[in-house]
Design a protein around this motif. Structure first.
Motif, PDB file in Angstrom:
ATOM      1  N   GLY A   9       0.846  -1.537  -0.309  1.00  0.00           N
ATOM      2  CA  GLY A   9      -0.055   0.055  -0.098  1.00  0.00           C
ATOM      3  C   GLY A   9       0.493   0.621   0.114  1.00  0.00           C
ATOM      4  N   GLY A  10       0.371   2.543  -0.297  1.00  0.00           N
ATOM      5  CA  GLY A  10       0.588   3.648   0.192  1.00  0.00           C
ATOM      6  C   GLY A  10       1.903   3.931   0.645  1.00  0.00           C
ATOM      7  N   ILE A  11       2.553   5.326   0.549  1.00  0.00           N
ATOM      8  CA  ILE A  11       3.002   5.877   2.153  1.00  0.00           C
ATOM      9  C   ILE A  11       1.671   6.021   2.785  1.00  0.00           C
ATOM     10  N   GLY A  12       1.603   5.829   4.288  1.00  0.00           N
ATOM     11  CA  GLY A  12       0.685   6.296   5.629  1.00  0.00           C
ATOM     12  C   GLY A  12      -0.778   6.098   5.272  1.00  0.00           C
ATOM     13  N   SER A  13      -0.802   4.835   4.100  1.00  0.00           N
ATOM     14  CA  SER A  13      -1.966   3.733   3.943  1.00  0.00           C
ATOM     15  C   SER A  13      -2.825   2.607   5.329  1.00  0.00           C
ATOM     16  N   GLY A  14      -1.949   2.719   6.054  1.00  0.00           N
ATOM     17  CA  GLY A  14      -2.736   1.811   7.148  1.00  0.00           C
ATOM     18  C   GLY A  14      -1.503   0.146   7.200  1.00  0.00           C
ATOM     19  N   LYS A  15      -0.331   0.581   6.232  1.00  0.00           N
ATOM     20  CA  LYS A  15       0.151  -1.160   6.598  1.00  0.00           C
ATOM     21  C   LYS A  15       0.814  -1.628   7.101  1.00  0.00           C
ATOM     22  N   THR A  16       1.773  -0.251   8.321  1.00  0.00           N
ATOM     23  CA  THR A  16       1.918  -1.100   9.539  1.00  0.00           C
ATOM     24  C   THR A  16       0.722  -1.345  10.483  1.00  0.00           C
ATOM     25  N   THR A  17       0.182  -0.638  10.361  1.00  0.00           N
ATOM     26  CA  THR A  17      -1.131  -0.966  11.405  1.00  0.00           C
ATOM     27  C   THR A  17      -2.556  -2.125  10.869  1.00  0.00           C
ATOM     28  N   VAL A  18      -2.597  -2.461   9.733  1.00  0.00           N
ATOM     29  CA  VAL A  18      -3.047  -3.469   9.644  1.00  0.00           C
ATOM     30  C   VAL A  18      -1.979  -5.072   9.457  1.00  0.00           C
ATOM     31  N   ASN A 139      -3.086  13.411   4.238  1.00  0.00           N
ATOM     32  CA  ASN A 139      -3.848  14.079   6.123  1.00  0.00           C
ATOM     33  C   ASN A 139      -2.999  13.051   6.924  1.00  0.00           C
ATOM     34  N   ARG A 140      -3.354  11.419   6.690  1.00  0.00           N
ATOM     35  CA  ARG A 140      -2.855  10.603   8.062  1.00  0.00           C
ATOM     36  C   ARG A 140      -0.979  10.781   8.368  1.00  0.00           C
ATOM     37  N   THR A 141      -0.175  11.047   7.171  1.00  0.00           N
ATOM     38  CA  THR A 141       0.744  11.207   7.180  1.00  0.00           C
ATOM     39  C   THR A 141       1.593  12.561   7.471  1.00  0.00           C
ATOM     40  N   LYS A 143      -0.063  14.106   9.345  1.00  0.00           N
ATOM     41  CA  LYS A 143      -0.151  14.217  11.459  1.00  0.00           C
ATOM     42  C   LYS A 143       0.456  13.354  12.187  1.00  0.00           C
ATOM     43  N   ARG A 144       1.394  12.296  11.236  1.00  0.00           N
ATOM     44  CA  ARG A 144       2.329  11.433  12.032  1.00  0.00           C
ATOM     45  C   ARG A 144       3.466  11.516  11.953  1.00  0.00           C
ATOM     46  N   ASP A 145       3.592  12.563  10.852  1.00  0.00           N
ATOM     47  CA  ASP A 145       5.028  12.813  10.511  1.00  0.00           C
ATOM     48  C   ASP A 145       5.724  14.086  10.894  1.00  0.00           C
ATOM     49  N   ASP A 174     -10.057  -2.050   2.483  1.00  0.00           N
ATOM     50  CA  ASP A 174     -10.363  -0.274   2.602  1.00  0.00           C
ATOM     51  C   ASP A 174     -10.097   0.103   3.713  1.00  0.00           C
ATOM     52  N   ASN A 175      -9.072   0.817   4.256  1.00  0.00           N
ATOM     53  CA  ASN A 175      -8.807   1.648   5.279  1.00  0.00           C
ATOM     54  C   ASN A 175      -9.138   3.133   5.719  1.00  0.00           C
ATOM     55  N   GLN A 176     -10.056   3.291   4.973  1.00  0.00           N
ATOM     56  CA  GLN A 176     -10.617   4.754   5.433  1.00  0.00           C
ATOM     57  C   GLN A 176     -11.844   5.228   5.420  1.00  0.00           C
ATOM     58  N   GLY A 177     -11.576   3.689   6.810  1.00  0.00           N
ATOM     59  CA  GLY A 177     -12.907   4.106   7.933  1.00  0.00           C
ATOM     60  C   GLY A 177     -12.438   3.571   9.524  1.00  0.00           C
ATOM     61  N   GLU A 178     -13.083   3.522  10.320  1.00  0.00           N
ATOM     62  CA  GLU A 178     -12.486   3.115  11.491  1.00  0.00           C
ATOM     63  C   GLU A 178     -12.170   2.673  11.934  1.00  0.00           C
ATOM     64  N   ILE A 179     -10.631   2.210  12.829  1.00  0.00           N
ATOM     65  CA  ILE A 179     -10.326   0.777  13.531  1.00  0.00           C
ATOM     66  C   ILE A 179     -11.248  -0.220  13.287  1.00  0.00           C
ATOM     67  N   SER A 180     -12.030   0.336  14.231  1.00  0.00           N
ATOM     68  CA  SER A 180     -12.854  -1.289  14.396  1.00  0.00           C
ATOM     69  C   SER A 180     -13.551  -2.060  13.149  1.00  0.00           C
TER      70      SER A 180
HETATM   71  P1  ATP Z   1       4.723   4.453   5.731  1.00  0.00           P
HETATM   72  O1  ATP Z   1       4.365   4.266   4.172  1.00  0.00           O
HETATM   73  O2  ATP Z   1       4.591   6.036   5.722  1.00  0.00           O
HETATM   74  O3  ATP Z   1       5.555   3.454   6.952  1.00  0.00           O
HETATM   75  P2  ATP Z   1       1.665   2.937   6.719  1.00  0.00           P
HETATM   76  O4  ATP Z   1       1.086   2.371   5.464  1.00  0.00           O
HETATM   77  O5  ATP Z   1       2.902   1.592   7.553  1.00  0.00           O
HETATM   78  O6  ATP Z   1       2.895   3.548   5.763  1.00  0.00           O
HETATM   79  P3  ATP Z   1       0.636   3.227   9.060  1.00  0.00           P
HETATM   80  O7  ATP Z   1       1.426   4.040  10.095  1.00  0.00           O
HETATM   81  O8  ATP Z   1       0.229   1.827   9.970  1.00  0.00           O
HETATM   82  O9  ATP Z   1       0.799   3.538   7.393  1.00  0.00           O
HETATM   83  O10 ATP Z   1      -0.566   4.245   9.121  1.00  0.00           O
HETATM   84  C1  ATP Z   1      -0.389   5.878   8.729  1.00  0.00           C
HETATM   85  C2  ATP Z   1      -0.960   6.526   9.936  1.00  0.00           C
HETATM   86  O11 ATP Z   1      -2.257   6.741   9.711  1.00  0.00           O
HETATM   87  C3  ATP Z   1      -0.759   6.185  11.094  1.00  0.00           C
HETATM   88  O12 ATP Z   1       0.156   7.383  11.944  1.00  0.00           O
HETATM   89  C4  ATP Z   1      -1.663   5.278  11.492  1.00  0.00           C
HETATM   90  O13 ATP Z   1      -1.794   5.436  13.015  1.00  0.00           O
HETATM   91  C5  ATP Z   1      -2.856   5.986  10.981  1.00  0.00           C
HETATM   92  N1  ATP Z   1      -4.043   4.923  10.696  1.00  0.00           N
HETATM   93  C6  ATP Z   1      -3.748   3.842  10.493  1.00  0.00           C
HETATM   94  N2  ATP Z   1      -5.512   3.713  10.248  1.00  0.00           N
HETATM   95  C7  ATP Z   1      -6.009   4.290  10.072  1.00  0.00           C
HETATM   96  C8  ATP Z   1      -7.546   4.366  10.898  1.00  0.00           C
HETATM   97  N3  ATP Z   1      -8.564   3.492  10.111  1.00  0.00           N
HETATM   98  N4  ATP Z   1      -7.798   5.224  11.072  1.00  0.00           N
HETATM   99  C9  ATP Z   1      -7.516   6.302  11.674  1.00  0.00           C
HETATM  100  N5  ATP Z   1      -5.898   7.161  11.748  1.00  0.00           N
HETATM  101  C10 ATP Z   1      -5.404   5.178  11.077  1.00  0.00           C
END
Ligand code: ATP
Length: 202
Positions: A9-18, A139-141, A143-145, A174-180
């Motif tokens: 997935g692209g930068i900030g998409s949520g790979k680490t979270t998943v 937005n998410r990147t 905020k994170r970085d 699809d990671n556009q919604g809530e973590i739940s």
């Molecule tokens: P990178 O490629 O830049 O390392 P990544 O794909 O690993 O990023 P994450 O670090 O998992 O992405 O997620 C990016 C940011 O978005 C993090 O701060 C994470 O906590 C947040 N995030 C992930 N999923 C959600 C979500 N469903 N709702 C809100 N914030 C989220």
């Protein structure tokens, strides 16, 4: 040999979270970013080769690889970048496969940010793409970085496009919604991967 799912997935998409949600289900992770650091750690063959090529000024005073300096050295020298890729890519591939074979879980999640760009999809049985819009990526990147939107945008442009990733994916989260809801998607995929890896009735 093991059933391997390539997670990208692209930068900030949520790979680490998943990936962490799969780990919570007991699944072993192999992370390309971690392996890429391991192959140039102190005492590694990778670091030795880099020092032989660029000289010891490529090291920090502590004897670690000076990544900023290395980036500088290859920035305007495509042939040096190519040399480095030829050195490191096979090492990274080999180490990732070694970690897959050592893993003990039913299947393995291989986290690879540039899975399609670097042709590593050839190493996996199935590809899983974490998908969000470019707006949410920014937005998410940011905020994170705590970086500029324009920097994130440049990285997005350098990566394989959203539509190409989606077209090449076997599975999409699809990671556009809530973590739940992300959790529920991961749990459903986990069941499917247990079936596909043949361990649900082994
Ligand atoms: P990178 O490629 O830049 O390392 P990544 O794909 O690993 O990023 P994450 O670090 O998992 O992405 O997620 C990016 C940011 O978005 C993090 O701060 C994470 O906590 C947040 N995030 C992930 N999923 C959600 C979500 N469903 N709702 C809100 N914030 C989220």
């Amino acid at each position: 040999s093991k059933f391997v799912v390539g997670l990208t997935g692209g930068i900030g998409s949520g790979k680490t979270t998943v990936a962490n949600l799969f780990a919570a289900e007991g699944i072993s992770l192999v992370d390309a970013d971690i392996v890429a650091r391991e192959v140039v750690a102190q005492g590694s063959k990778g670091l030795e080769a880099i020092v032989n090529h660029f000289g010891s000024e490529i090291l920090t005073p502590e004897g670690e690889l000076d990544r900023a300096k290395l980036r500088q050295r290859i920035f305007s020298h495509p042939e040096e970048r190519e040399w480095l890729n030829q050195l490191l890519h096979p090492m990274i591939r080999q180490e990732m496969l070694a970690q897959v074979e050592k893993a003990t879980s039913a299947y393995v999640i291989m986290v690879v940010p540039l899975l399609f760009e670097n042709g590593l999809d050839r190493l996996v049985n199935r590809t899983l793409v974490v998908d969000i819009s470019p707006e949410l990526q920014i937005n998410r990147t940011v905020k994170r970085d705590n970086v500029d939107a324009s920097q994130v945008n440049n990285i997005i442009s350098s990566q394989c496009s959203r539509s190409e990733k989606l077209a090449r994916a076997d599975d999409i989260i699809d990671n556009q919604g809530e973590i739940s809801s992300l959790k529920r998607e991961v749990q459903a995929l986990h069941q499917r991967y247990l079936q596909l890896s043949g361990t649900d009735n082994a």
